[in-house]
Design a protein around this motif. Structure first.
Motif, PDB file in Angstrom:
ATOM      1  N   LEU A 174      -5.189   0.521   3.285  1.00 44.39           N
ATOM      2  CA  LEU A 174      -5.904   1.673   2.754  1.00 44.39           C
ATOM      3  C   LEU A 174      -7.277   1.294   2.203  1.00 44.39           C
ATOM      4  O   LEU A 174      -7.482   0.186   1.714  1.00 44.39           O
ATOM      5  N   LYS A 216       0.514   5.604   0.086  1.00 45.99           N
ATOM      6  CA  LYS A 216      -0.340   6.789   0.242  1.00 45.99           C
ATOM      7  C   LYS A 216       0.539   8.018   0.106  1.00 45.99           C
ATOM      8  O   LYS A 216       1.589   8.109   0.753  1.00 45.99           O
ATOM      9  N   PHE A 228     -10.350   2.687  -0.575  1.00 52.08           N
ATOM     10  CA  PHE A 228     -10.392   3.394  -1.853  1.00 52.08           C
ATOM     11  C   PHE A 228     -11.837   3.797  -2.136  1.00 52.08           C
ATOM     12  O   PHE A 228     -12.503   3.225  -3.002  1.00 52.08           O
ATOM     13  N   LYS A 237       0.553  12.512  -0.521  1.00 48.04           N
ATOM     14  CA  LYS A 237      -0.155  13.792  -0.604  1.00 48.04           C
ATOM     15  C   LYS A 237       0.803  14.844  -1.141  1.00 48.04           C
ATOM     16  O   LYS A 237       1.994  14.823  -0.836  1.00 48.04           O
ATOM     17  N   ARG A 294      -2.881   0.313  -4.198  1.00 49.82           N
ATOM     18  CA  ARG A 294      -2.622  -1.070  -3.799  1.00 49.82           C
ATOM     19  C   ARG A 294      -1.910  -1.683  -4.993  1.00 49.82           C
ATOM     20  O   ARG A 294      -2.505  -1.826  -6.046  1.00 49.82           O
ATOM     21  N   TRP A 344      -5.996   5.078  -6.876  1.00 47.65           N
ATOM     22  CA  TRP A 344      -7.051   6.025  -6.483  1.00 47.65           C
ATOM     23  C   TRP A 344      -6.442   7.418  -6.466  1.00 47.65           C
ATOM     24  O   TRP A 344      -5.400   7.645  -5.831  1.00 47.65           O
ATOM     25  N   TYR A 391       0.832  -1.196   0.000  1.00 45.22           N
ATOM     26  CA  TYR A 391       0.000   0.000   0.000  1.00 45.22           C
ATOM     27  C   TYR A 391       0.872   1.253   0.000  1.00 45.22           C
ATOM     28  O   TYR A 391       1.820   1.348   0.774  1.00 45.22           O
ATOM     29  N   ASN A 393      -4.122  13.819  -3.867  1.00 45.78           N
ATOM     30  CA  ASN A 393      -4.013  12.647  -3.010  1.00 45.78           C
ATOM     31  C   ASN A 393      -3.942  11.402  -3.884  1.00 45.78           C
ATOM     32  O   ASN A 393      -4.726  11.251  -4.828  1.00 45.78           O
ATOM     33  N   ASP A 423       3.947   7.547   2.125  1.00 44.92           N
ATOM     34  CA  ASP A 423       4.019   6.476   3.125  1.00 44.92           C
ATOM     35  C   ASP A 423       3.838   5.120   2.453  1.00 44.92           C
ATOM     36  O   ASP A 423       2.967   4.950   1.589  1.00 44.92           O
ATOM     37  N   ARG A 426      -3.507   7.077  -3.727  1.00 48.47           N
ATOM     38  CA  ARG A 426      -3.461   5.819  -2.973  1.00 48.47           C
ATOM     39  C   ARG A 426      -3.324   4.676  -3.976  1.00 48.47           C
ATOM     40  O   ARG A 426      -3.993   4.675  -5.006  1.00 48.47           O
TER      41      ARG A 426
END
Length: 254
Positions: free
Chosen positions: A240, A50, A242, A52, A73, A79, A48, A69, A234, A71
């Motif tokens: 996470l 993430k 979605f 920003k 997987r 996302w 995962y 943002n 991260d 995200r």
């Protein structure tokens, strides 16, 4: 937030994906007795991710900055969400589908890569979108295409051509990461140049990740620039979600 922002990103991915076009059968190349040089790039390993940051867009008719943002997987879901106080778009991308919300226009798009490939006239794939976002090395496709690999000081140059598409990747050898990707379609002179800078180690394995991505494209003579600057990235800190759903009353974009 204009609907042209996600389209600008897919335009870049489209040119990048052009190297996937099927080749016409050709005679087998002569066998070389010299062992090919090994490509020394490493890709980011995670389950995962993430991130920003900020995105600055400069395309014909649109100059805009927004919060971004991301995200992921890995190898499964991407996302994206961009906003200027109010969310301007949200995208949910899987291996077989692309879904995008445009809250300000109260519209949404749901479809597969076939539509985008037809719209942009080159194949668009999940793998290419993911690689562009991560700054990962892109091997030749199909894999039997042998790239030219050379080393000049602390930089390795990997280059191959497929049906009029010239792909060149520059690898920073001390970092073992792609530093620059250049793609040119010879027939149209469409170009894509991506530069990854500001490499910082990510916990927990201190993998280097470029926190600034500068993407420049020229399609049909029109230049476009997208700059993504991450402030937080991260890896595997949490499982996470979605979130994506189409609110009632939204019109489907054809």
């Amino acid at each position: 937030m204009s609907k042209r922002f996600p389209l600008a990103v897919f335009c870049a991915v489209a040119l990048l994906s052009g190297c996937q076009r099927k080749l016409a059968p050709t005679a087998a190349p002569p066998v070389s007795t010299k062992a090919p040089e090994t490509v020394k790039a490493t890709n980011v390993e995670f389950r995962y991710l993430k991130a920003k940051g900020k995105v600055n867009i400069d395309v014909p008719g649109l100059q805009q900055a927004a919060n971004l943002n991301v995200r992921i997987r890995k190898d499964s879901v991407i996302w994206l969400s961009a906003s200027l106080g109010i969310e301007g778009f949200r995208a949910y991308i899987t291996r077989d589908s692309v879904k995008v919300l445009f809250p300000l226009q109260r519209q949404y798009y749901v479809g597969d890569y076939a539509y985008l490939s037809q719209l942009l006239n080159v194949p668009v794939t999940f793998e290419r979108v993911q690689a562009l976002l991560l700054g990962d090395y892109l091997p030749a496709s199909p894999p039997n295409v042998q790239p030219t690999v050379s080393t000049e000081g602390d930089q390795q140059r990997v280059q191959y051509e497929q049906q009029g598409i010239l792909v060149q990747q520059l690898i920073d050898l001390p970092k073992k990461r792609v530093q620059q990707l250049n793609v040119q379609e010879q027939a149209t002179q469409n170009t894509l140049n991506i530069e990854y800078t500001d490499f910082q180690p990510l916990e927990p394995r201190n993998q280097l990740f470029g926190h600034t991505t500068t993407l420049k494209t020229t399609q049909k003579g029109a230049p476009a620039t997208v700059v993504v600057t991450y402030r937080n990235v991260d890896l595997d800190k949490e499982r996470l979600s979605f979130p994506f759903s189409v609110p009632k009353g939204y019109a489907r974009k054809k």
